[in-house]
Design a protein around this motif. Structure first.
Motif, mmCIF file in Angstrom:
data_model
loop_
_atom_site.group_PDB
_atom_site.id
_atom_site.type_symbol
_atom_site.label_atom_id
_atom_site.label_comp_id
_atom_site.label_asym_id
_atom_site.label_seq_id
_atom_site.Cartn_x
_atom_site.Cartn_y
_atom_site.Cartn_z
ATOM 1 N N PHE A 36 0.831 -1.205 0.000
ATOM 2 C CA PHE A 36 0.000 0.000 0.000
ATOM 3 C C PHE A 36 0.872 1.265 0.000
ATOM 4 O O PHE A 36 0.660 2.180 -0.805
ATOM 5 C CB PHE A 36 -0.938 -0.005 1.210
ATOM 6 N N LEU A 37 1.852 1.316 0.888
ATOM 7 C CA LEU A 37 2.707 2.513 0.990
ATOM 8 C C LEU A 37 3.520 2.734 -0.291
ATOM 9 O O LEU A 37 3.603 3.854 -0.800
ATOM 10 C CB LEU A 37 3.639 2.386 2.200
ATOM 11 N N ARG A 38 4.107 1.674 -0.816
ATOM 12 C CA ARG A 38 4.910 1.811 -2.036
ATOM 13 C C ARG A 38 4.060 2.228 -3.234
ATOM 14 O O ARG A 38 4.474 3.041 -4.058
ATOM 15 C CB ARG A 38 5.653 0.517 -2.320
ATOM 16 N N GLN A 39 2.841 1.677 -3.333
ATOM 17 C CA GLN A 39 1.960 2.067 -4.433
ATOM 18 C C GLN A 39 1.515 3.520 -4.276
ATOM 19 O O GLN A 39 1.387 4.239 -5.267
ATOM 20 C CB GLN A 39 0.741 1.138 -4.516
ATOM 21 N N SER A 40 1.300 3.964 -3.048
ATOM 22 C CA SER A 40 0.968 5.371 -2.801
ATOM 23 C C SER A 40 2.083 6.281 -3.303
ATOM 24 O O SER A 40 1.828 7.313 -3.939
ATOM 25 C CB SER A 40 0.748 5.615 -1.304
ATOM 26 N N ASP A 43 2.114 6.222 -7.171
ATOM 27 C CA ASP A 43 0.989 6.989 -7.722
ATOM 28 C C ASP A 43 1.007 8.456 -7.305
ATOM 29 O O ASP A 43 0.259 9.268 -7.845
ATOM 30 C CB ASP A 43 -0.342 6.380 -7.272
ATOM 31 N N ASN A 44 1.832 8.771 -6.306
ATOM 32 C CA ASN A 44 1.849 10.108 -5.717
ATOM 33 C C ASN A 44 0.446 10.481 -5.225
ATOM 34 O O ASN A 44 -0.008 11.613 -5.337
ATOM 35 C CB ASN A 44 2.375 11.155 -6.698
ATOM 36 N N ALA A 45 -0.252 9.465 -4.708
ATOM 37 C CA ALA A 45 -1.625 9.625 -4.235
ATOM 38 C C ALA A 45 -2.045 8.330 -3.551
ATOM 39 O O ALA A 45 -1.287 7.373 -3.500
ATOM 40 C CB ALA A 45 -2.560 9.910 -5.410
ATOM 41 N N MET A 46 -3.268 8.327 -3.077
ATOM 42 C CA MET A 46 -3.830 7.079 -2.568
ATOM 43 C C MET A 46 -3.901 6.112 -3.741
ATOM 44 O O MET A 46 -4.200 6.518 -4.861
ATOM 45 C CB MET A 46 -5.234 7.302 -2.008
ATOM 46 N N PRO A 47 -3.663 4.823 -3.517
ATOM 47 C CA PRO A 47 -3.703 3.876 -4.629
ATOM 48 C C PRO A 47 -5.121 3.449 -5.016
ATOM 49 O O PRO A 47 -5.305 2.502 -5.754
ATOM 50 C CB PRO A 47 -2.892 2.686 -4.108
ATOM 51 N N ARG A 49 -9.376 5.349 -5.226
ATOM 52 C CA ARG A 49 -10.165 6.569 -5.103
ATOM 53 C C ARG A 49 -10.933 6.554 -3.784
ATOM 54 O O ARG A 49 -11.687 5.627 -3.508
ATOM 55 C CB ARG A 49 -11.139 6.665 -6.272
#
Length: 85
Positions: A36-40, A43-47, A49
């Motif tokens: 979750f943290l790495r994908q955030s 994406d430079n955002a929540m992974p 919506r």
């Protein structure tokens, strides 16, 4: 790579359900949170919506989960009902 510890609070039910879900996927909570943290970061955002459901959507979902509401014998009956909505 050095590691650090993050501590957060959640209710017991959420923790146990998440542990079971991720165990079925072959990972533990720590791995899932790291994903979750790495994908955030990627994406430079929540992974995903983040939204707030409309009350009528919440009510409709609950109604569907409880198998309440109208039922139809045929697609034609459904379409007829929809045309009068």
């Amino acid at each position: 790579m050095t590691t650090t510890t993050i501590s957060f609070r959640t209710d017991k039910t959420t923790k146990e359900q998440a542990k079971a879900l991720y165990a079925e996927m072959g990972m533990d909570l720590s791995t899932a949170i790291n994903i979750f943290l790495r994908q955030s970061i990627t994406d430079n955002a929540m992974p995903f919506r983040v939204t707030r459901d409309k009350p009528e959507n919440i009510a409709a979902r609950r109604q569907a989960e409880r198998h309440e509401g109208k039922t139809f014998q045929s697609v034609d009956d459904l379409m007829e009902d929809l045309s009068h909505a």
